[in-house]
Write an enzyme that holds these catalytic residues in place. Structure first.
Site, PDB file in Angstrom:
ATOM      1  N   ILE A  29       0.633  -1.240   0.028  1.00  0.00           N
ATOM      2  CA  ILE A  29      -0.170  -0.088   0.020  1.00  0.00           C
ATOM      3  C   ILE A  29       1.115   1.263   0.098  1.00  0.00           C
ATOM      4  O   ILE A  29       0.381   2.447  -1.061  1.00  0.00           O
ATOM      5  CB  ILE A  29      -0.213   0.704   1.045  1.00  0.00           C
ATOM      6  CG1 ILE A  29      -1.894  -0.706   1.293  1.00  0.00           C
ATOM      7  CG2 ILE A  29      -1.740   1.466   1.477  1.00  0.00           C
ATOM      8  CD1 ILE A  29      -2.985  -1.321   2.332  1.00  0.00           C
ATOM      9  N   ASP A 118       1.346  -3.344   8.302  1.00  0.00           N
ATOM     10  CA  ASP A 118       1.042  -5.488   7.548  1.00  0.00           C
ATOM     11  C   ASP A 118       0.263  -6.209   8.754  1.00  0.00           C
ATOM     12  O   ASP A 118       0.904  -7.439   8.791  1.00  0.00           O
ATOM     13  CB  ASP A 118       1.641  -6.066   7.027  1.00  0.00           C
ATOM     14  CG  ASP A 118       3.712  -6.234   7.917  1.00  0.00           C
ATOM     15  OD1 ASP A 118       3.368  -6.543   6.633  1.00  0.00           O
ATOM     16  OD2 ASP A 118       3.415  -5.257   8.380  1.00  0.00           O
ATOM     17  N   CYS A 174      -3.447 -31.212  22.350  1.00  0.00           N
ATOM     18  CA  CYS A 174      -3.255 -32.258  22.602  1.00  0.00           C
ATOM     19  C   CYS A 174      -3.620 -32.938  20.723  1.00  0.00           C
ATOM     20  O   CYS A 174      -2.977 -33.707  20.325  1.00  0.00           O
ATOM     21  CB  CYS A 174      -4.124 -33.230  22.939  1.00  0.00           C
ATOM     22  SG  CYS A 174      -6.119 -32.369  23.342  1.00  0.00           S
TER      23      CYS A 174
END
Lengths: 624, 348
Positions: A29, A118, A174
Site C-alpha cells: 500500500i 501489515d 493434544c
C-alpha cells in the site's frame, strides 16, 4: 467563483503544499500511496518502514526493482518517488514506528497520518499515538482481491481498537501432539519441532506425545505398554528434545525413527484415542530406503514428492541445519524463517511425513510454505485501488469535510446493489473501548498463584493489550510498583507469582504506557478454572479457541489486514492460520476485521461467535 | 531490454516463480502462464494509461505496446509517474518507455508514436486485448467493432476529475473459470485426515467451475434507448455516471479536448449546455443530472486514476487469464462519494 488548480479547488491545492503528512509503511500500500500523494500535490511527506526489499515484493511494490533487493524500503521508495517528482520533500526512516523517538510530539507535526501496515501491533500503537496527539488517522488493509479504508478521529469515530478483533487461531496441545486431523496441525507440529531441535525451546511447543490428553482415561494395564514404548532412547519426558538430539549428534535417521516410529508407536498404546479415529501408521527408515520416487518436471516447489522423497528431504535439511547450528557455537539457536531454504525444507519434510502417518494427502512445498509462513497473496491492483481511496479520504479531511469521510470496502464482486466499492458511515466511538474511552478499564481472569509477572507484562499487557513499555502499579494503598518500563528495574519480579505481591481476586492494577499516553485499569478476577493451554481470559470476549469447521463460505465477514502481529517470528506463537479462501460475497457491506498474525499471516477470515453487525450502506442513510 | 523467457515454455522459470509468488498464490499457475503469453495494446499514456501500464507490466504479460501520439507537456509530468520531468516536448509513449520497462524486465514493452485513428485495421489483430484511454467516442466504437469481430478483448476507460469509468467487451461468448470451495462427501477412507467422516466444506480444497458470459458492443452500450416507459422506470436504479459519460464524450468530440481548468468558466457553460442537449436527445429531463458534477470533472486526478486503473487493470488480467467473473460491462467510480458501481448497459 471556483478557482481550480488541476482537478482541485485552489484553497485545497494550496494547503497540500504547506501541510505535512506521515505514511507508516512503504510496502504494497505504501508505494502506491506515496505515488498518489506526490502526484496529487502533497509536498511534505515522511515515510517510515523497518523492512528491507525482498524479491517477492516486486510483483506489486513498484517503486522497487530487482537491483534494490536487500535495501531499505523507506529509503528506496523515497528515491524512486523523487525521480518523478523532484520537488517533493520526502523524509525516509528505516526504523520501527514503535521506537520511542516517535513520541506524541513527533506525531503532532502532521496534519494527517496514513497507515500502510501489515501487523496488528503497529496498528494498535499508531492508533494510540494518533489519539494521544489528536491527529486524524487513515487506516487501511488489503488481502488478495479485498481491501478496506477507514478514518479514525478521536472523539468522533471508533478508534482502531473499539471493536474486538479476532485473535490468532490456536490449536489445543493434544491436537498438535496426539491427534492431528488436518494438514495445518502437522505443519504447526513441524514448526514446533524446528524450535525444539534448532531454535528456542518453548514449553508451549511440545512435540512429544501428550500423556495428559483429557481424552485418555488411563488403565493400569496400559502402563506397562507405555513404559516399554517410552524406554527407547531415554524417557521422552525427562530429557529435553534438543539435549537428546544433541546426544545423538543430530543423526537424521535416529531423529526420524524416534519422531516417526517410536513416538507414533507410543501414541498407538493410547488406544482410547483411536476408537473413533483412524490410527496413525508408524514409518521405518530401513523399510523405506531406496523406494521408487516418480520423476519430477515443472516447478520444483509445486510438486508433491513421494514418501521417500520427504525422507531424503528430512535427512538433508537436518544435516544442513546441524552444520548451521554447529557453526554458530554451543548454545546456538536458529530462528525459523520461511525464506531460509533448509528451514523451509525441514518443515515441509517433517509436516509431510506426519501427514502421511495420519492418513492425510501430502502437500507441496509451495502449499506448506503458504500455511507455515502465513503468506497472504497480494497483487498490485488491490493496493492501487486502496491507496487511491486513502488519498481521497485525506483530501476530504484537509478540506474540512471530515463528516463526509467514510469507511470504504473493496469487494471482489459487486454486491446485490451493484457496488464493488461500498462506502459506509463511520461509527462513533465505543463507550467501553479499553483504549479510547475516558477511563479505560478491563477485567482479566487468571490464576494469581500460577501467573508470573513476566507473563502479565509480555503476554497480557504487551501482546494482548498492545502496550509497548508498560508501567504497572498495584492499587493497594501503597502504590506498589509491580513492573517498571525502565530496563532492569523490576527484573527481579519477573518470575514471581502475582499472589506473591498480594494480588488476589478483585485487585486492581493501574497500567500506564507513557509513550502512548495511555492508562488502563486492569481488574483481576482470580480463577482456578481456565481451559487447558489458556493462560488468561479477557472478560466480555469469546474464548480464544479454534472455531468449529466452517459450513458456509458466504458468511465471511472479515478480511485480513495484515500478518505480523508481534515482534517475534511466527514460530514462537502457537497459532498458525489457514490461507484465505477467496469467495464472492453477494451480501451487503461487511464489517472488516483486521487480525494481525505473525509474519505474513493469512488470518482466519470466518468470524467466530456472533458475526459482527453489518456496516450500514450509505445509500440507506443519505437522501439521493 | 528483456530478460530471456523460455519461448512457448509451459514451465515457468524459477525467477518468475520467485517474483510472481504472491500473485501465483492468488490466481494460480495456469492463470500466470496465460498472462505470460498475452499481448496487449494500451492507447493513451495519461494518468489512467500510466496506471494501467504499471498494473499490466507488474502482472507479467508477454508484451505491452504503449501507443500515444501526444507530446509531454508540463502538466503531463504531474499527471503520471512514468514520464521524467526532463522529457518535455518528447513523445509521451517514448518518454514513458524506460520507467515502464524497469517495472518488470521480463515483459516486452514497446512505444509507438502514431495516432490511434491512423492505424490500419490489421494493426490491432496482433493483440489479445486492446485498452483505449483518451480516445474519442467514434474511434472507440470503431476499434471495438473491429476487435470484437476477431475475438480480441476490448477495454475503454477515462478519468474526468473525481469521476472515472471503464467499459469492457469480451465478446458474445466469453468463457472463464471460477474457483469454488469443494464439498467433500463422506468416504470411509477419506484422504484428508482420519476424522473426515462427515461431509463438509474444506476451505483448502477447491474445484474449478466453467462459466460463460455475453458482452455487447460499445455502440450498443452507449445507444440504449430511454424513450419507452419501461426503461424510464429503470432510471431509479441507473447510475447517473452513465449520462455524465455521454456529456464528457460529447465535449471531447465537439471541442477536440477535455475540459480545461484554465478555461473553467467557458468550459463549465459548455458542459451545462451539452448536458441539456444530451439528456434532451434521450428524451430525459435535464434535472436528472444536476450541475454539481461540473466543477469536479476537470483534469485527471491521480487517486482516481489509481482506483479506476486498478479495477481496469484487474479486469484485463482476469480476461487474459480467463479466470474469475468479469465485471459486466461498465464500472463507474465517483471519487467524491467513494462509490464504485458495476452495471450493464446494452440490449437485453
Amino acid at each position: 467563483m471556483v478557482h481550480l488548480v488541476g482537478s482541485l479547488r485552489k484553497e485545497l491545492a494550496d494547503s497540500l503544499s504547506t501541510c505535512s503528512v506521515l505514511v507508516v509503511g512503504a510496502g504494497g500500500i505504501g508505494c502506491e500511496l506515496l505515488k498518489n500523494l506526490v502526484l496529487t500535490g502533497f509536498k511534505n511527506i515522511e515515510v517510515i518502514d523497518l523492512d528491507t526489499i525482498d524479491v517477492s515484493n516486486l510483483n506489486r511494490q513498484f517503486l522497487f526493482q530487482k537491483k534494490h533487493v536487500g535495501k531499505s524500503k523507506a529509503q528506496v521508495a523515497k528515491e524512486s518517488a523523487l525521480q518523478f517528482c523532484p520537488s517533493a520533500n520526502i523524509t525516509a526512516y528505516h526504523d520501527s514506528i514503535m521506537n520511542p523517538d516517535y513520541n506524541v510530539e513527533y506525531f503532532r507535526k502532521f496534519i494527517l497520518v496514513m497507515n500502510a501496515l501489515d501487523n496488528r501491533a503497529a496498528r494498535n500503537h499508531v492508533n494510540r499515538m494518533c489519539l494521544a496527539a489528536d491527529i486524524p488517522l487513515i487506516e487501511s488493509g488489503t488481502a488478495g482481491y479485498l481491501g478496506q479504508v477507514t478514518v479514525i478521529k478521536k472523539g468522533m469515530t471508533e478508534c482502531y481498537e473499539c471493536q474486538p478483533k479476532p485473535t490468532q487461531k490456536t490449536f489445543p496441545g493434544c491436537t498438535i501432539r496426539n491427534t492431528p486431523s488436518e494438514p495445518i496441525h502437522c505443519i504447526v507440529w513441524a514448526k514446533y519441532l524446528f524450535n525444539q531441535l534448532f531454535g528456542e525451546e518453548d514449553a508451549d511447543q511440545e512435540v512429544s506425545p501428550d500423556t495428559a490428553d483429557p481424552e485418555l482415561a488411563w488403565n493400569p494395564e496400559d502402563t506397562a505398554a507405555r513404559a516399554t514404548a517410552s524406554e527407547k532412547d531415554g524417557d521422552i519426558k525427562r530429557i529435553s528434545t534438543k539435549e537428546w538430539a544433541r546426544s545423538t549428534g543430530y543423526d537424521p535417521v535416529k531423529l526420524f525413527n524416534k519422531l516417526f516410529k517410536d513416538d507414533i508407536m507410543y501414541l498407538l498404546t493410547m488406544d482410547k484415542l483411536w476408537k473413533k479415529r483412524k490410527a496413525p501408521t508408524p514409518l521405518d527408515w530401513q523399510h523405506l530406503e531406496n523406494s521408487e520416487d516418480s520423476p519430477v518436471s515443472g516447478l520444483k516447489d509445486q510438486q508433491v514428492l513421494g514418501l521417500w522423497g520427504y525422507c531424503q528431504l528430512f535427512q538433508h535439511s537436518v544435516e544442513t541445519l546441524r552444520s548451521q547450528i554447529q557453526e554458530k557455537g554451543e548454545s546456538a539457536e536458529l530462528v525459523w524463517d520461511k525464506d531460509d531454504p533448509p528451514a523451509m525444507d525441514f518443515v515441509t519434510a517433517a509436516a509431510n511425513l506426519r501427514m502421511h502417518i495420519f492418513s492425510m494427502n501430502m502437500k507441496s512445498r509451495f502449499d506448506v510454505k503458504s500455511m507455515a509462513g502465513n503468506i497472504i497473496p497480494a497483487i498490485a491492483t488491490t493496493n492501487a485501488v486502496i491507496a487511491g481511496l486513502i488519498v481521497l479520504e485525506g483530501l476530504k479531511i484537509l478540506s474540512g469535510e471530515i463528516e463526509s469521510c467514510r469507511s470504504i470496502f473493496l469487494n471482489k464482486c459487486p454486491n446485490l446493489r451493484k457496488k464493488l466499492l461500498v462506502p459506509c458511515i463511520l461509527d462513533p466511538p465505543s463507550a467501553n473501548c479499553y483504549v479510547c474511552a475516558s477511563k479505560p478499564e478491563v477485567t482479566v481472569k487468571l490464576n494469581v498463584h500460577k501467573t508470573v509477572v513476566l507473563t502479565l507484562q509480555d503476554r497480557i499487557l504487551k501482546e494482548r493489550f498492545g502496550m509497548v513499555a508498560p508501567d504497572v502499579q498495584i492499587e493497594d494503598g501503597k502504590g506498589t510498583i509491580l513492573i517498571s518500563s525502565e530496563e532492569g528495574e523490576t527484573e527481579a519480579n519477573n518470575n514471581k507469582f502475582l499472589s506473591d505481591f498480594g494480588i488476589r481476586n478483585g485487585s486492581r492494577l493501574q497500567v500506564d504506557d507513557f509513550l502512548q499516553d495511555y492508562t488502563l485499569l486492569v481488574n483481576v478476577l482470580h480463577t482456578e478454572e481456565l481451559e487447558r493451554d489458556v493462560e488468561f481470559e479477557v472478560v466480555g470476549e469469546a474464548p480464544d479457541k479454534a472455531p468449529p469447521p466452517q459450513s458456509k463460505p458466504e458468511e465471511v465477514n472479515s478480511i485480513t489486514n495484515g500478518n505480523k502481529d508481534s515482534s517475534q517470528p511466527s514460530t514462537s506463537s502457537k497459532a498458525l492460520n489457514v490461507p484465505l479462501a477467496h469467495v464472492c460475497i453477494p451480501t451487503m457491506s461487511r464489517k472488516v476485521i483486521s487480525s494481525g498474525v505473525t509474519h505474513e499471516a493469512a488470518a482466519h477470515i470466518y468470524s467466530r461467535g456472533t458475526p459482527l453487525r453489518e456496516a450500514q450502506d450509505v445509500d440507506t442513510l443519505l437522501v439521493e | 531490454m528483456i530478460d530471456t523467457i523460455e519461448k512457448e515454455d509451459p514451465v515457468i522459470s524459477e525467477e518468475e516463480a520467485a517474483q510472481y509468488d504472491r500473485q501465483i498464490r492468488l490466481w494460480g499457475l495456469d492463470a500466470q502462464k496465460r498472462l505470460r503469453g498475452s499481448r496487449v495494446l494500451l492507447a493513451g499514456l495519461g494518468g489512467l494509461g500510466a496506471e494501467v501500464a504499471k498494473n499490466l507490466i507488474l502482472a507479467g504479460v508477454k508484451k505491452l505496446t504503449l501507443l500515444d501520439h501526444e507530446k509531454v507537456t508540463e502538466d503531463s509530468c504531474r499527471a503520471q509517474f512514468l514520464v521524467p520531468v526532463t522529457a518535455q516536448g518528447q513523445n509521451r509513449a517514448q518518454a514513458s518507455l524506460e520507467r515502464a520497462q524497469n517495472l518488470n524486465p521480463m515483459v516486452e514493452v514497446q512505444a509507438d508514436t502514431d495516432k490511434v485513428e491512423d492505424k490500419p485495421d490489421d494493426f490491432f489483430l496482433q493483440f489479445d486485448a486492446v485498452c483505449l484511454t483518451g480516445c474519442s467516442k467514434d474511434l472507440m466504437v470503431r476499434v471495438d467493432q473491429l476487435c470484437s469481430q476477431h475475438n480480441i478483448k476490448v477495454f475503454c476507460g477515462d478519468i474526468h476529475g473525481y469521476y472515472g469509468y471503464m467499459f469492457s467487451n469480451l465478446g458474445k461468448e466469453y468463457s472463464y473459470v471460477e474457483e469454488k470451495p469443494k464439498v467433500v462427501k463422506a468416504a470411509p477412507d477419506s484422504s484428508d485426515g482420519p476424522e473426515a467422516k462427515k461431509a463438509k466444506v474444506d476451505p483448502n480444497e477447491t474445484t474449478m467451475v466453467k462459466k460463460t458470459a455475453s458482452f455487447c458492443s460499445l455502440k450498443e452500450a452507449l445507444e440504449v434507448d430511454w424513450t419507452s416507459e419501461k426503461t424510464k422506470a429503470g432510471l431509479k436504479k441507473t447510475p447517473l455516471d452513465y449520462f455524465m459519460l455521454h456529456v464528457l464524450l460529447k465535449f471531447r468530440t465537439d471541442k477536440g479536448r477535455d475540459p480545461d481548468p484554465l478555461a473553467f468558466p467557458e468550459d463549465s457553460l459548455v458542459l451545462k449546455q451539452i448536458r441539456d442537449d444530451v439528456l434532451e436527445a434521450k428524451t430525459l429531463s435535464s434535472d436528472l443530472l444536476s450541475d454539481d458534477f461540473i466543477s469536479y470533472c476537470f483534469s485527471e486526478m491521480s487517486p482516481v486514476c489509481a482506483v479506476v486503473g486498478g479495477v481496469l487493470g484487474q479486469e484485463v488480467v482476469k480476461a487474459l487469464s480467463q479466470r474469475d467473473a468479469p465485471h459486466r460491462n461498465f464500472f463507474f467510480f465517483d471519487g467524491r462519494k467513494g462509490n464504485g458501481v458495476v452495471d450493464y448497459f446494452g440490449p437485453n
